[in-house]
Motif scaffolding. Structure first.
Motif, PDB file in Angstrom:
ATOM      1  N   ARG A 486       0.816  -1.206   0.000  1.00 52.49           N
ATOM      2  CA  ARG A 486       0.000   0.000   0.000  1.00 52.49           C
ATOM      3  C   ARG A 486       0.858   1.268   0.000  1.00 52.49           C
ATOM      4  O   ARG A 486       0.440   2.298  -0.479  1.00 52.49           O
ATOM      5  CB  ARG A 486      -0.914   0.021   1.235  1.00 52.49           C
ATOM      6  N   ARG A 487       2.037   1.178   0.571  1.00 54.12           N
ATOM      7  CA  ARG A 487       2.932   2.327   0.616  1.00 54.12           C
ATOM      8  C   ARG A 487       4.320   1.869   0.183  1.00 54.12           C
ATOM      9  O   ARG A 487       4.904   0.993   0.807  1.00 54.12           O
ATOM     10  CB  ARG A 487       2.980   2.916   2.020  1.00 54.12           C
ATOM     11  N   VAL A 488       4.843   2.471  -0.890  1.00 50.18           N
ATOM     12  CA  VAL A 488       6.135   2.042  -1.429  1.00 50.18           C
ATOM     13  C   VAL A 488       7.015   3.264  -1.682  1.00 50.18           C
ATOM     14  O   VAL A 488       6.511   4.390  -1.816  1.00 50.18           O
ATOM     15  CB  VAL A 488       5.973   1.233  -2.737  1.00 50.18           C
ATOM     16  N   ALA A 489       8.326   3.029  -1.731  1.00 51.98           N
ATOM     17  CA  ALA A 489       9.283   4.096  -1.996  1.00 51.98           C
ATOM     18  C   ALA A 489      10.290   3.623  -3.031  1.00 51.98           C
ATOM     19  O   ALA A 489      10.773   2.482  -2.965  1.00 51.98           O
ATOM     20  CB  ALA A 489       9.999   4.512  -0.716  1.00 51.98           C
ATOM     21  N   PHE A 490      10.599   4.501  -3.974  1.00 53.25           N
ATOM     22  CA  PHE A 490      11.604   4.228  -4.994  1.00 53.25           C
ATOM     23  C   PHE A 490      12.754   5.212  -4.799  1.00 53.25           C
ATOM     24  O   PHE A 490      12.544   6.430  -4.828  1.00 53.25           O
ATOM     25  CB  PHE A 490      11.026   4.390  -6.400  1.00 53.25           C
ATOM     26  N   ILE A 491      13.960   4.677  -4.616  1.00 50.94           N
ATOM     27  CA  ILE A 491      15.139   5.518  -4.481  1.00 50.94           C
ATOM     28  C   ILE A 491      15.748   5.665  -5.871  1.00 50.94           C
ATOM     29  O   ILE A 491      16.443   4.796  -6.359  1.00 50.94           O
ATOM     30  CB  ILE A 491      16.159   4.905  -3.499  1.00 50.94           C
ATOM     31  N   GLY A 492      15.444   6.767  -6.512  1.00 46.83           N
ATOM     32  CA  GLY A 492      15.873   7.005  -7.882  1.00 46.83           C
ATOM     33  C   GLY A 492      14.685   7.063  -8.822  1.00 46.83           C
ATOM     34  O   GLY A 492      13.911   6.109  -8.929  1.00 46.83           O
ATOM     35  N   LEU A 493      14.520   8.187  -9.503  1.00 44.04           N
ATOM     36  CA  LEU A 493      13.413   8.360 -10.447  1.00 44.04           C
ATOM     37  C   LEU A 493      13.837   8.033 -11.871  1.00 44.04           C
ATOM     38  O   LEU A 493      13.197   7.240 -12.543  1.00 44.04           O
ATOM     39  CB  LEU A 493      12.890   9.796 -10.386  1.00 44.04           C
ATOM     40  N   ALA A 494      14.922   8.663 -12.348  1.00 45.32           N
ATOM     41  CA  ALA A 494      15.367   8.533 -13.738  1.00 45.32           C
ATOM     42  C   ALA A 494      14.212   8.872 -14.677  1.00 45.32           C
ATOM     43  O   ALA A 494      13.576   9.906 -14.544  1.00 45.32           O
ATOM     44  CB  ALA A 494      15.941   7.154 -13.997  1.00 45.32           C
ATOM     45  N   THR A 495      13.875   7.972 -15.605  1.00 51.28           N
ATOM     46  CA  THR A 495      12.776   8.233 -16.538  1.00 51.28           C
ATOM     47  C   THR A 495      11.406   8.113 -15.875  1.00 51.28           C
ATOM     48  O   THR A 495      10.410   8.542 -16.448  1.00 51.28           O
ATOM     49  CB  THR A 495      12.826   7.244 -17.712  1.00 51.28           C
ATOM     50  N   GLY A 496      11.355   7.507 -14.701  1.00 53.90           N
ATOM     51  CA  GLY A 496      10.087   7.267 -14.020  1.00 53.90           C
ATOM     52  C   GLY A 496       9.402   5.993 -14.446  1.00 53.90           C
ATOM     53  O   GLY A 496       8.343   5.642 -13.908  1.00 53.90           O
ATOM     54  N   ILE A 497       9.990   5.252 -15.391  1.00 48.61           N
ATOM     55  CA  ILE A 497       9.339   4.038 -15.895  1.00 48.61           C
ATOM     56  C   ILE A 497       9.320   2.956 -14.828  1.00 48.61           C
ATOM     57  O   ILE A 497       8.320   2.242 -14.664  1.00 48.61           O
ATOM     58  CB  ILE A 497      10.041   3.559 -17.178  1.00 48.61           C
ATOM     59  N   THR A 498      10.400   2.801 -14.074  1.00 46.62           N
ATOM     60  CA  THR A 498      10.433   1.789 -13.014  1.00 46.62           C
ATOM     61  C   THR A 498       9.363   2.079 -11.972  1.00 46.62           C
ATOM     62  O   THR A 498       8.588   1.195 -11.588  1.00 46.62           O
ATOM     63  CB  THR A 498      11.817   1.753 -12.358  1.00 46.62           C
ATOM     64  N   ALA A 499       9.300   3.307 -11.505  1.00 44.23           N
ATOM     65  CA  ALA A 499       8.323   3.657 -10.474  1.00 44.23           C
ATOM     66  C   ALA A 499       6.895   3.596 -10.987  1.00 44.23           C
ATOM     67  O   ALA A 499       5.955   3.482 -10.185  1.00 44.23           O
ATOM     68  CB  ALA A 499       8.624   5.051  -9.930  1.00 44.23           C
ATOM     69  N   SER A 500       6.686   3.644 -12.307  1.00 48.57           N
ATOM     70  CA  SER A 500       5.324   3.576 -12.844  1.00 48.57           C
ATOM     71  C   SER A 500       4.671   2.232 -12.556  1.00 48.57           C
ATOM     72  O   SER A 500       3.451   2.098 -12.720  1.00 48.57           O
ATOM     73  CB  SER A 500       5.338   3.839 -14.349  1.00 48.57           C
ATOM     74  N   ALA A 501       5.462   1.233 -12.132  1.00 50.08           N
ATOM     75  CA  ALA A 501       4.869  -0.048 -11.759  1.00 50.08           C
ATOM     76  C   ALA A 501       3.913   0.091 -10.589  1.00 50.08           C
ATOM     77  O   ALA A 501       2.960  -0.688 -10.461  1.00 50.08           O
ATOM     78  CB  ALA A 501       5.983  -1.052 -11.416  1.00 50.08           C
ATOM     79  N   ALA A 502       4.155   1.057  -9.712  1.00 45.11           N
ATOM     80  CA  ALA A 502       3.302   1.210  -8.524  1.00 45.11           C
ATOM     81  C   ALA A 502       1.868   1.598  -8.889  1.00 45.11           C
ATOM     82  O   ALA A 502       0.920   0.907  -8.498  1.00 45.11           O
ATOM     83  CB  ALA A 502       3.923   2.209  -7.567  1.00 45.11           C
ATOM     84  N   PRO A 503       1.645   2.679  -9.633  1.00 42.50           N
ATOM     85  CA  PRO A 503       0.257   2.965 -10.022  1.00 42.50           C
ATOM     86  C   PRO A 503      -0.327   1.890 -10.935  1.00 42.50           C
ATOM     87  O   PRO A 503      -1.540   1.652 -10.914  1.00 42.50           O
ATOM     88  CB  PRO A 503       0.354   4.317 -10.738  1.00 42.50           C
ATOM     89  N   ALA A 504       0.522   1.223 -11.728  1.00 41.17           N
ATOM     90  CA  ALA A 504       0.015   0.153 -12.582  1.00 41.17           C
ATOM     91  C   ALA A 504      -0.569  -0.983 -11.756  1.00 41.17           C
ATOM     92  O   ALA A 504      -1.531  -1.641 -12.175  1.00 41.17           O
ATOM     93  CB  ALA A 504       1.127  -0.379 -13.489  1.00 41.17           C
ATOM     94  N   LEU A 505      -0.018  -1.214 -10.575  1.00 37.91           N
ATOM     95  CA  LEU A 505      -0.513  -2.278  -9.686  1.00 37.91           C
ATOM     96  C   LEU A 505      -1.492  -1.752  -8.642  1.00 37.91           C
ATOM     97  O   LEU A 505      -1.881  -2.488  -7.740  1.00 37.91           O
ATOM     98  CB  LEU A 505       0.663  -2.961  -8.987  1.00 37.91           C
ATOM     99  N   GLY A 506      -1.864  -0.488  -8.738  1.00 35.46           N
ATOM    100  CA  GLY A 506      -2.868   0.061  -7.831  1.00 35.46           C
ATOM    101  C   GLY A 506      -2.362   0.392  -6.449  1.00 35.46           C
ATOM    102  O   GLY A 506      -3.146   0.420  -5.493  1.00 35.46           O
ATOM    103  N   VAL A 507      -1.064   0.660  -6.300  1.00 36.76           N
ATOM    104  CA  VAL A 507      -0.512   1.031  -4.998  1.00 36.76           C
ATOM    105  C   VAL A 507      -1.060   2.399  -4.590  1.00 36.76           C
ATOM    106  O   VAL A 507      -1.079   3.339  -5.388  1.00 36.76           O
ATOM    107  CB  VAL A 507       1.028   1.059  -5.048  1.00 36.76           C
TER     108      VAL A 507
END
Length: 839
Positions: A486-507
């Motif tokens: 329910r609550r996640v943190a990504f250390i490093g944004l870059a293009t944002g593609i990696t972190a886009s997994a969170a909204p894709a999975l409904g976090v």
């Protein structure tokens, strides 16, 4: 007595510069490895020097004794700073350091030692110089002290902290200062102050202004040159140390030249001439830099670290060296021009204080005002003009210096290549889409061969559209390993593609931490179509900060923390692989939480991997190894550490995979067995594979100093990275140990074991394809098809003929890998990254 005091002052310089680097290291761990932290440390350092210089200008009846006591005070100040940094690093203190309290803490830690350091020059000069000789003798002292500083810088920058530890390096610095003080104290009874009278100068205010401006220009140019060199180097701690070493040696050479010139020429003329020479050196140096690097082409390592450092030193000496050499002449010439009647320490203290204040302001202005507004190229032109204005203010009314200054100004305006490129494009197929300059680096967006790439400082590829599936998988995999994040943190944004997994999975809540604000701006403006408009989503929070520091200060707890790819040899990146970093993450995990550290194996040797893995296990004893891909020569793996691990639920996993939106669809993750193909084994049950590798800690930063020594990046050849057959053998060894030490996160079933072995077979299939071994490739293809036919069919869903579809899917995967391999081989000589961010 004189040779003894010169030797003591050289040792003092070594301690001063080593101490500066150690303070930068300690402060970055407390306040973040950011450009503002570096600026704060430098500001505190020079503020202390300025204060000490002003205090030290007062006459002393026993100047050598005072100098000796000051050196002992430096040693005590070092001990004080170590103790205070230790207290500030304690649990729960990090949130207190937010805001202005961080500056207060730095001042408290650094001022005692720096005030004593600043007072040493005017104090020792009172024993060795008279008023008429203050310029010449002061220049010799300045040169000797700076040469000692070069030795201290080399020791601290080329490996002393890794060899003996950071705390021991502080102890060595304190011991050096104490030794200098004790020796000076021993000769103090034989010392007396020498005073002679000369005519007083009426232009001291002007001299203070010139001294301050010269200091601002010298440090500002060092910032600008460092920024330019960052566009062509691999930017390890060794790269920056080599650059700083050139500046110090050049300044020392300039001070030595001043001692000679002041015997023959009037002081004001020497200073004005040096300022004109600095202006000329700035313009010509930039031209030489562009020509020597072929328009900012990458300067890689060829045969080893010594050869690489030598080439950096040669390039810096030919480009930035002349200006630094000329600037080293200016301050001694100003001392000589002061015209003191009685106290030779007064001009040294007064003008050195002004120079130190200017240096602090110049370094901050260059990084935070000049670069963001007019860029590094505009900053060079501005410095050139400023040097010439100062020269005009000092030059005699009659003589050639003023006409020469204005002629140089005209030539500088015409010759400075303001339109020179800041990006080195790799052929006509590439197009520059955007450039953003900021304190943290130069960020560019480049399009070519159907790939839109995000780059930092030319050769650090943060990610691109062609690798979107792999980048997003780095976010999907750890989130899927948790049953309900329910609550996640990504250390490093870059293009944002990696972190886009969170909204894709409904976090529900996603925090993304990025160090460089310009990276976030580029991700928002140019990669929204690949990251699903990540930064516009209501449940996503962007934090511009150092990831490690932010984790230490936030009270929040997270179900999943994902640490992106960080190039191990980058200066400061080693702290992101340190035990203390992992301990900070562990404190931020909620019950049942997990942490994923992604590793670029194509940028790690086996030695480095073993050190990072053992360090990870020291904090997360339940750790597994997961693949992001099956690339034979550009593999990325993740170490997944868990708290209260719960086995995967295949049914729930299938539901979550099916719910992925179309923009986040991953063919390999169409069904749960596809995810299980990425499982490599249980690292906790295979500690014997890691040998006796040492831990990477804040006190022994082995990765930061080890990785650049092992790196081979350049046309002459590459190091043996942990890839290919060596990696496949490691996977086999991990698999063999699962029988006695199963991974608690993965069901111990034949189905999971078959999928895991199919993943390793897929890697071997790619290896066979790469070496054109058709027989082995066919055998391994059949093995994969037999082991995971459902994965292949799911990836090729919609095809009417499943058998040809399965075969075609395998070959398409192989062709895609081969194309990616060829593309990556041409990208920045092993600096390409499928994801990643700046440390």
């Amino acid at each position: 007595m004189r040779p003894v005091l010169y030797a003591c002052f050289a040792v003092s310089g070594a301690a001063a510069l080593a101490l500066e680097l150690l303070w930068l290291r300690s402060a970055s761990l407390l306040l973040g490895a950011t450009a503002p932290t570096t600026a704060l440390v430098l500001a505190c350092y020079f503020a202390g020097l300025a204060t000490g210089s002003l205090l030290g200008r007062r006459p002393a009846a026993r100047p050598v004794r005072r100098y000796a006591l000051l050196e002992l005070g430096v040693a005590a100040g070092v001990v004080w700073s170590v103790a205070l940094f230790h207290v500030l690093a304690g649990d729960g203190v990090a949130p207190w350091l937010a805001g202005g309290r961080g500056l207060v803490a730095l001042l408290a830690a650094t001022l005692p030692a720096t005030v004593c350091l600043g007072a040493t020059l005017p104090s020792v000069a009172q024993a060795l110089a008279t008023a008429p000789t203050v310029g010449r003798r002061g220049a010799v002292l300045y040169a000797v002290n700076t040469l000692g500083g070069a030795v201290g810088l080399a020791a601290a920058g080329f490996g002393l902290p890794a060899a003996i530890g950071v705390r021991a390096s502080y102890a060595a610095t304190a011991a050096a200062s104490a030794l200098a003080g004790a020796v000076a104290l021993a000769v103090a009874p034989r010392a007396r102050q020498v005073v002679a009278a000369v005519a007083a100068s009426p232009a001291r205010v002007r001299l203070r202004v010139v001294a301050g401006a010269a200091g601002a220009l010298a440090l500002g140019l060092e910032v600008l040159w460092t920024r330019l060199f960052a566009q062509v180097l691999h930017n390890s701690v060794y790269s920056f140390t080599a650059l700083a070493l050139v500046f110090l040696l050049a300044i020392a050479g300039g001070a030595g030249a001043a001692a000679v010139l002041l015997r023959r020429r009037p002081a004001a003329s020497v200073a004005a001439g040096a300022l004109v020479a600095a202006a000329l050196g700035t313009v010509v140096g930039f031209r030489v830099f562009l020509a020597a690097t072929d328009g900012l082409a990458y300067v890689g390592m060829r045969t080893g670290l010594a050869e690489y450092v030598a080439r950096i030193v040669a390039l810096a000496a030919a480009t930035a060296g002349p200006t630094a050499l000329a600037s080293g002449v200016v301050l001694p010439a100003l001392w000589a021009a002061w015209g003191e009647r009685h106290n030779p320490g007064r001009p040294l203290g007064d003008l050195t204080a002004a120079n130190a204040v200017g240096a602090a302001l110049g370094s901050v202005a260059a990084g935070f005002v000049v670069v963001p507004t007019i860029g590094a190229r505009g900053g060079l032109l501005l410095a050139t003009v400023a040097y010439l204005v100062l020269a005009d203010a000092l030059a005699p009314a009659r003589g050639p210096l003023r006409p020469l200054a204005w002629a140089t100004l005209l030539a500088a305006v015409l010759a400075t290549p303001l339109g020179a490129p800041l990006t080195h494009l790799r052929g006509p197929a590439e197009t520059l889409r955007a450039t953003l300059e900021g304190p943290g680096g130069t960020v560019t967006v480049v399009e070519g061969d159907g790939d839109l790439q995000l780059r930092l400082d030319n050769y650090y590829v943060l990610g691109g559209s062609a690798a979107a599936a792999n980048e997003r998988r780095m976010g999907l995999l750890p989130l899927l390993l948790h049953p309900a994040p329910r609550r996640v943190a990504f250390i490093g944004l870059a293009t944002g593609i990696t972190a886009s997994a969170a909204p894709a999975l409904g976090v529900a809540e996603t925090t993304v931490v990025e160090l460089v604000p310009e990276v976030a701006a580029a991700a928002r403006a140019h990669f929204a179509s690949w990251n699903g408009d990540l930064l516009e989503r209501p449940g996503v929070r962007l934090v511009v900060d150092d990831g490690r520091r932010w984790l230490a200060t936030t009270p929040a707890r997270f179900d999943v923390v994902v640490s992106d790819l960080f190039i191990p040899w980058h200066a400061g990146a080693g702290s992101l692989y340190a035990r203390e970093m992992y301990e900070t993450v562990a404190r931020r995990l909620a019950p049942g939480g997990l942490f994923c550290q992604w590793l670029p194996l194509y940028q790690l040797t086996r030695e480095e991997f073993d050190t990072i893995a053992r360090t990870f296990l020291a904090v997360f004893p339940a750790a597994g190894v997961w693949r992001d891909d099956f690339y034979p020569d550009r593999p990325v793996v993740g170490l997944v550490g868990q708290r209260d691990a719960r086995p995967l639920d295949p049914t729930r996993l299938a539901e979550r995979l099916a719910a992925l939106p179309d923009w986040a669809h991953d063919p390999l993750l169409a069904i749960p067995r596809g995810l299980l193909m990425l499982h490599a084994g249980n690292l906790a049950g295979a500690t014997d594979l890691l040998g006796t590798a040492p831990l990477n800690t804040d006190d022994r930063p082995r990765i930061e100093f080890l990785a650049p020594r092992l790196t081979r990046i350049g046309p002459a050849g590459d190091k043996d990275w942990f890839t290919g057959e060596a990696l496949a053998a490691f996977y086999d060894a991990l698999d063999a140990r699962l029988a006695s030490a199963p991974d608690p996160l993965v069901p111990a079933t034949d189905d999971a074991a078959g999928a895991r072995r199919a993943g390793t077979a897929m890697l071997r299939f790619a290896l066979a394809t790469a070496r054109h071994d058709d027989a082995a490739a066919a055998r391994l293809e059949a093995e994969v098809r037999a082991a995971v036919p459902d994965v292949i069919l799911a990836a090729a869903s919609g095809d009417a003929d499943p058998l040809p579809a399965a075969q075609r899917t395998l070959h398409d995967l192989s062709a895609a890998q081969d194309a990616m391999r060829r593309r990556l081989e041409s990208m920045e000589q092993q600096l390409g990254a499928l994801g990643g961010t700046t440390p």
